[in-house]
Design an enzyme around this catalytic site. Structure first.
Site, PDB file in Angstrom:
ATOM      1  N   SER A 238       0.855  -1.184   0.000  1.00  0.00           N
ATOM      2  CA  SER A 238       0.000   0.000   0.000  1.00  0.00           C
ATOM      3  C   SER A 238       0.895   1.238   0.000  1.00  0.00           C
ATOM      4  O   SER A 238       2.123   1.126   0.062  1.00  0.00           O
ATOM      5  CB  SER A 238      -0.894   0.014   1.239  1.00  0.00           C
ATOM      6  OG  SER A 238      -0.112   0.323   2.375  1.00  0.00           O
ATOM      7  N   LYS A 239       0.241   2.390  -0.023  1.00  0.00           N
ATOM      8  CA  LYS A 239       0.980   3.662  -0.078  1.00  0.00           C
ATOM      9  C   LYS A 239       1.998   3.795   1.051  1.00  0.00           C
ATOM     10  O   LYS A 239       3.007   4.464   0.895  1.00  0.00           O
ATOM     11  CB  LYS A 239      -0.007   4.836  -0.012  1.00  0.00           C
ATOM     12  CG  LYS A 239      -0.734   5.046  -1.321  1.00  0.00           C
ATOM     13  CD  LYS A 239      -1.127   6.511  -1.494  1.00  0.00           C
ATOM     14  CE  LYS A 239      -1.827   6.739  -2.811  1.00  0.00           C
ATOM     15  NZ  LYS A 239      -3.278   6.567  -2.732  1.00  0.00           N
ATOM     16  N   ARG A 240       1.697   3.163   2.176  1.00  0.00           N
ATOM     17  CA  ARG A 240       2.624   3.238   3.309  1.00  0.00           C
ATOM     18  C   ARG A 240       4.023   2.755   2.929  1.00  0.00           C
ATOM     19  O   ARG A 240       5.022   3.127   3.518  1.00  0.00           O
ATOM     20  CB  ARG A 240       2.127   2.358   4.457  1.00  0.00           C
ATOM     21  CG  ARG A 240       0.991   2.930   5.242  1.00  0.00           C
ATOM     22  CD  ARG A 240       0.624   2.011   6.390  1.00  0.00           C
ATOM     23  NE  ARG A 240       0.211   0.693   5.931  1.00  0.00           N
ATOM     24  CZ  ARG A 240       0.852  -0.435   6.199  1.00  0.00           C
ATOM     25  NH1 ARG A 240       1.924  -0.415   6.946  1.00  0.00           N
ATOM     26  NH2 ARG A 240       0.412  -1.590   5.740  1.00  0.00           N
ATOM     27  N   GLY A 242       5.494   3.202   0.066  1.00  0.00           N
ATOM     28  CA  GLY A 242       6.120   4.013  -0.996  1.00  0.00           C
ATOM     29  C   GLY A 242       5.208   4.068  -2.205  1.00  0.00           C
ATOM     30  O   GLY A 242       4.020   3.792  -2.100  1.00  0.00           O
TER      31      GLY A 242
END
Ligand code: GLU
Length: 473
Positions: A238-240, A242
């Site tokens: 996920s965006k966490r 990168g």
């Protein structure tokens, strides 16, 4: 052409992310490997979340990856007539029925079932009522009450579902919009899709979809459910973790061939081989070698693979790819021998095109900005003599060759009594502004006599102008 037909059906609710791109890639590779067909379908029935911008972003990402489709793009919102036709077929054949139970009522029956430890499902109140169509009626699929549905998955092996655990799920809402598990099947049937490779987040949907094939008496496709792509902490990527969008990697300077090579290795293997060209992937891709364990997305590995692909790419191709990155650095570069020479010196040290463009700036710059530390360490009085000597030597040369440059440096070494490093470092800073760069001779050959002399003289002036210099400032 074989009769293999695969598909990629993204929902246009955001950019194309890494996991989706891998799914697209597997289906595309399998279609190419078998000389079959690859269909693109946009699953845009969720009108509240679907956007044209997302559709465009998906096309853009697929084009960058070089995943071209043979048929489509189809849009589900343009296919409602087809869904209606199949809905009627199912109702007429007794495989689906109108249900007027309110959602509150259904919630209550689910809650009751949970209290007794049973599966929270619709209790079949309207199943045998043969109700007519009314404004408030949904259409439910009549799931079998006994027996099993066996998913023969090419990746996961057999998965057995008990039919009595399956709900009489809604296939059309009261407002007339068909639901996901129904339209997917109707699309796959009418598009003659016979191989479905997708993320294993869809495994629980599969028995519901299989039952519709059965009700319509259509042979099942081959299914392969691929484990999700994970981040470094082994949770779903996920965006966490990168950047997750494919185009972000394009903008960071990854080569599409490197990116697909990395994506494929997140769930497929061919012995221990890591590096594959696009052609090799098409040749070697098989469903049998899709792995059962989840791939972990690792930026460092991707960078290393990109560096390898950069080395394997023809210089002319790199030139075309690098020009837009140079433009972002404010440099208008053209194709030709100059940029190709530049690239040759940077290939061994570049992990991305973005990095390569940054490292190429000094070749194009009108004036060299010295890195503060580099100038402090190397552009000082002790460098004046060798720099002036080198200027004198180079002025006598008409053209630069590796041989006469070596001779020129050797002459300066002899006259000054200095080691090559003591001469080369100030020269490097004079020519590039930095302490690390490609080889000095290569740089000199590329930028040519006039620019080299101009930069060396500027460095001499810079040293002379320093307040701590030999009394001249
Ligand atoms: N539209 C679905 C998704 O984006 C894919 C459905 C499928 O592969 O069957 O997850």
């Amino acid at each position: 052409m074989s009769d293999i037909i695969t598909r990629f059906p993204p929902s246009p609710t955001g950019h194309l992310h890494v996991g989706g791109a891998r799914t697209a890639l597997f289906n595309w590779l399998y279609a190419r490997h078998t000389h079959g067909k690859f269909v693109l379908r946009i699953e845009d029935t969720d009108t509240a979340r679907s956007t044209q911008a997302s559709v465009d972003a998906i096309f853009e990402a697929l084009e960058w990856l070089g995943i071209e489709w043979d048929e489509g793009p189809y849009f589900q919102t343009q296919r409602f007539d087809i869904y209606k036709e199949y809905l009627q077929k199912l109702i007429h054949a007794g495989h689906a029925y109108y249900c007027t139970c309110s959602s509150e009522k259904v919630e209550a029956m689910r809650a009751r079932a949970m209290e007794t430890g049973a599966k929270p499902k619709y209790d079949g109140t309207c199943r045998e009522k043969n109700l007519p169509k009314t404004d408030d009626a949904v259409v439910r699929f009549k799931a079998p009450l006994s027996g099993t549905t066996v998913l023969k998955d090419v990746v996961k092996g057999n998965i057995v579902f008990q039919n009595d655990e399956l709900d009489d799920y809604i296939i059309c809402r009261s407002d007339g919009t068909p639901t996901y598990n129904f339209v997917v099947v109707i699309d796959d049937i009418t598009m003659h899709i016979n191989t479905i490779i997708r993320g294993d987040d869809h495994v629980m949907n599969t028995p519901k979809q299989m039952l519709i094939y059965k009700a319509l008496d259509v042979p099942l496709p081959v299914y392969g459910h691929v484990p999700m792509v994970l981040g470094s902490d082994r949770t779903r990527l996920s965006k966490r973790h990168g950047a997750t969008s494919v185009t972000a990697y394009r903008d960071l300077g990854f080569l599409p061939d490197a990116f697909i090579n990395y994506l494929v290795r997140l769930g497929w293997s061919h012995g221990d081989q890591e590096f594959f060209t696009r052609d090799a992937l098409v040749e070697k891709f098989s469903l049998e070698n899709i792995g059962r364990s989840a791939g972990v997305f690792d930026q460092e590995k991707l960078l290393a693979l990109n560096a390898e692909h950069i080395k394997a790419t023809p210089v002319k191709t790199l030139a075309t790819l690098l020009i837009p990155f140079l433009k972002k650095e404010g440099i208008e570069a053209r194709e030709g021998v100059f940029i190709e020479g530049v690239i040759k010196t940077l290939v061994p040290r570049s992990k991305t095109l973005k990095e390569m463009a940054r490292d190429a700036i000094f070749y194009y710059a009108d004036t060299i900005e010295y890195e503060e530390k580099a100038a402090r360490k190397f552009l000082k009085d002790a460098a004046l003599e060798p720099l002036n000597m080198l200027i004198a030597e180079l002025q006598t040369l008409d053209t630069f060759t590796e041989k006469n440059l070596e001779d020129a440096f050797r002459a300066v070494m002899e006259k000054s009594g200095l080691k090559l490093g003591k001469i080369a470092q100030p020269v490097r800073v004079a020519l590039t502004g930095r302490t690390a760069s490609p080889g000095i001779f290569e740089i000199i050959e590329i930028i040519g006599k006039d620019t080299v002399l101009e930069r060396l003289i500027k460095a001499v002036d810079f040293i002379n102008a320093k307040p701590d210099s030999t009394g001249k400032a």
